[in-house]
Write a protein that holds these residues in place. Sequence first.
Motif, PDB file in Angstrom:
ATOM      1  N   LEU A   1       0.817  -1.217   0.000  1.00 22.08           N
ATOM      2  CA  LEU A   1       0.000   0.000   0.000  1.00 22.08           C
ATOM      3  C   LEU A   1       0.847   1.261   0.000  1.00 22.08           C
ATOM      4  O   LEU A   1       0.377   2.335  -0.351  1.00 22.08           O
ATOM      5  CB  LEU A   1      -0.925   0.019   1.231  1.00 22.08           C
ATOM      6  CG  LEU A   1      -1.989  -1.075   1.322  1.00 22.08           C
ATOM      7  CD1 LEU A   1      -2.762  -0.939   2.625  1.00 22.08           C
ATOM      8  CD2 LEU A   1      -2.945  -0.994   0.129  1.00 22.08           C
TER       9      LEU A   1
ATOM     10  N   ASN B   1       2.996   6.066   3.120  1.00 20.74           N
ATOM     11  CA  ASN B   1       2.081   7.151   3.492  1.00 20.74           C
ATOM     12  C   ASN B   1       0.695   6.630   3.842  1.00 20.74           C
ATOM     13  O   ASN B   1       0.065   7.088   4.806  1.00 20.74           O
ATOM     14  CB  ASN B   1       1.983   8.174   2.354  1.00 20.74           C
ATOM     15  CG  ASN B   1       3.276   8.941   2.167  1.00 20.74           C
ATOM     16  OD1 ASN B   1       4.050   9.102   3.112  1.00 20.74           O
ATOM     17  ND2 ASN B   1       3.517   9.404   0.955  1.00 20.74           N
ATOM     18  N   THR B   2       0.210   5.668   3.082  1.00 19.03           N
ATOM     19  CA  THR B   2      -1.114   5.084   3.372  1.00 19.03           C
ATOM     20  C   THR B   2      -1.105   4.367   4.716  1.00 19.03           C
ATOM     21  O   THR B   2      -2.045   4.498   5.514  1.00 19.03           O
ATOM     22  CB  THR B   2      -1.510   4.093   2.268  1.00 19.03           C
ATOM     23  OG1 THR B   2      -1.513   4.772   1.009  1.00 19.03           O
ATOM     24  CG2 THR B   2      -2.888   3.504   2.539  1.00 19.03           C
TER      25      THR B   2
ATOM     26  N   SER C   1      -1.114   6.904   7.615  1.00 19.87           N
ATOM     27  CA  SER C   1      -2.403   7.595   7.776  1.00 19.87           C
ATOM     28  C   SER C   1      -3.452   6.672   8.392  1.00 19.87           C
ATOM     29  O   SER C   1      -4.309   7.126   9.166  1.00 19.87           O
ATOM     30  CB  SER C   1      -2.893   8.109   6.422  1.00 19.87           C
ATOM     31  OG  SER C   1      -3.143   7.033   5.533  1.00 19.87           O
ATOM     32  N   LEU C   2      -3.398   5.385   8.077  1.00 19.19           N
ATOM     33  CA  LEU C   2      -4.376   4.440   8.626  1.00 19.19           C
ATOM     34  C   LEU C   2      -4.094   4.102  10.088  1.00 19.19           C
ATOM     35  O   LEU C   2      -5.012   3.900  10.889  1.00 19.19           O
ATOM     36  CB  LEU C   2      -4.367   3.142   7.794  1.00 19.19           C
ATOM     37  CG  LEU C   2      -4.911   3.237   6.369  1.00 19.19           C
ATOM     38  CD1 LEU C   2      -4.716   1.907   5.640  1.00 19.19           C
ATOM     39  CD2 LEU C   2      -6.392   3.620   6.361  1.00 19.19           C
TER      40      LEU C   2
END
Length: 441
Positions: free
Chosen positions: A326, A329-330, A333-334
């Motif tokens: 993924l 950064n993803t 953020s999650l």
Amino acid sequence: MNRLTLISGLMLFSLFFGAGNLIFPPMLGHKAGVEMGPAMAGFIVTGVLLPFLAVVVVAYFDEGVERMGRPVHPVFGMVFAVLVYLSIGALYGIPRAANVAYEVGTANLLPVHDTSTLISFSVVFFLIVFMVALNPAKIVDSIGKYLTPILLGAIALLSIFAVFRPETGLQPAREEYSITPMVSGILEGYFTMDLIGALAFSMVIISGLKYSGVTDRKGIVSHVLKAGLISSVLLTVIYVALAYIGGTTARGGYENGTDILTYSSMRLFGSSGDLIFSAIVVVACLTTCIGLVNACAAFGFRHYSRIPYKVYVFIFTSGGFLFTTLGLNTILSLAAPLLTFLYPVSIVLVVVSFMNMLIHFEMKHAYILPVVTTIPISIVDIIHTNGLLKMEPISTMYMALPLSEVSLGWLLPFAVMTVAGLAADWRRGRRIESVEHQTVY
């Protein structure tokens, strides 16, 4: 000190020393400059001492992470443990380490960086993780005897050259380090969030000791205490060395510690600097991932042994691989809201559990009151920080708490409620003793 303790200490150091630990100190030193001493003292309190306490506490009770929350309520203890292992496992800790290994370790080595190269790198990376984590009895030897010396050797090479060939002297402190260097260092260590990792890594060490024949509680605590001291000393020495590298690097537009170390490696070793720095990052992330996969798999097997340990290793390795694709950064953020919620509660439970080791009366309210106070504040912090809901009165109340501007609004309420809980438990213990005394006589 025997061989097993030494290898366990080296392994614990290697598990702790991931990419985050590598890049925080150089930036701290770069900003703190001449105030590096007090800043590093603060960093060590939260980046070394708190994780060390967590390892000791889990070893002392020898019932896993879930025991820490059990005095609040058995269900809470299990939910807390599951959230800890999810956060350090496939949802965040494992894919973050793999992504950092890819993005930093291969930044200047691969001509192209895209999804296909990330997947190719991850396949090789997680295949190594899977093969080592399959045999928990040999993890201590695999990491402590082989991978840790490689990591230490590469870091030592960089640090020694940097100490004897600094680019410049320590310069005036900047930003918050010029005003409150120790407090700023404490916050920097806090944001490493190593405490959550320590809760899991302690079980890796304990399992390794048990596989090696150390089964009595006193022996386990003694070995873990000594291993924790070895790890803490190594971490402290290397953190100071890395901070010194940052502090003696001339001012520039560096965004983080990665930029500083990449520049320093190239300055000191020329084109081979890339290889040295890449080796440090990849090995650091690799050992951390192996420890995390082992910890998560052992937790699952301990609570549901119908599924073989090797299957759990495959599940967490595969999950980590899938989340790695993924992108960093993803993943960040999650996972950020979950970590913001978990970290204060983890600190509360570690500190209270450590007190429980030293206090002889039964503690109940001293667990419940700080936890039920810290959890709502952490939830409000998430809402306030991420702007999830527009609740102005609640945000105003939260910002009125001391240190709320740096996400430590829970700290003072925690201290107050811990004292109140200890007082209530002490009075309860005295009443029980009085009743028992009257019954006897």
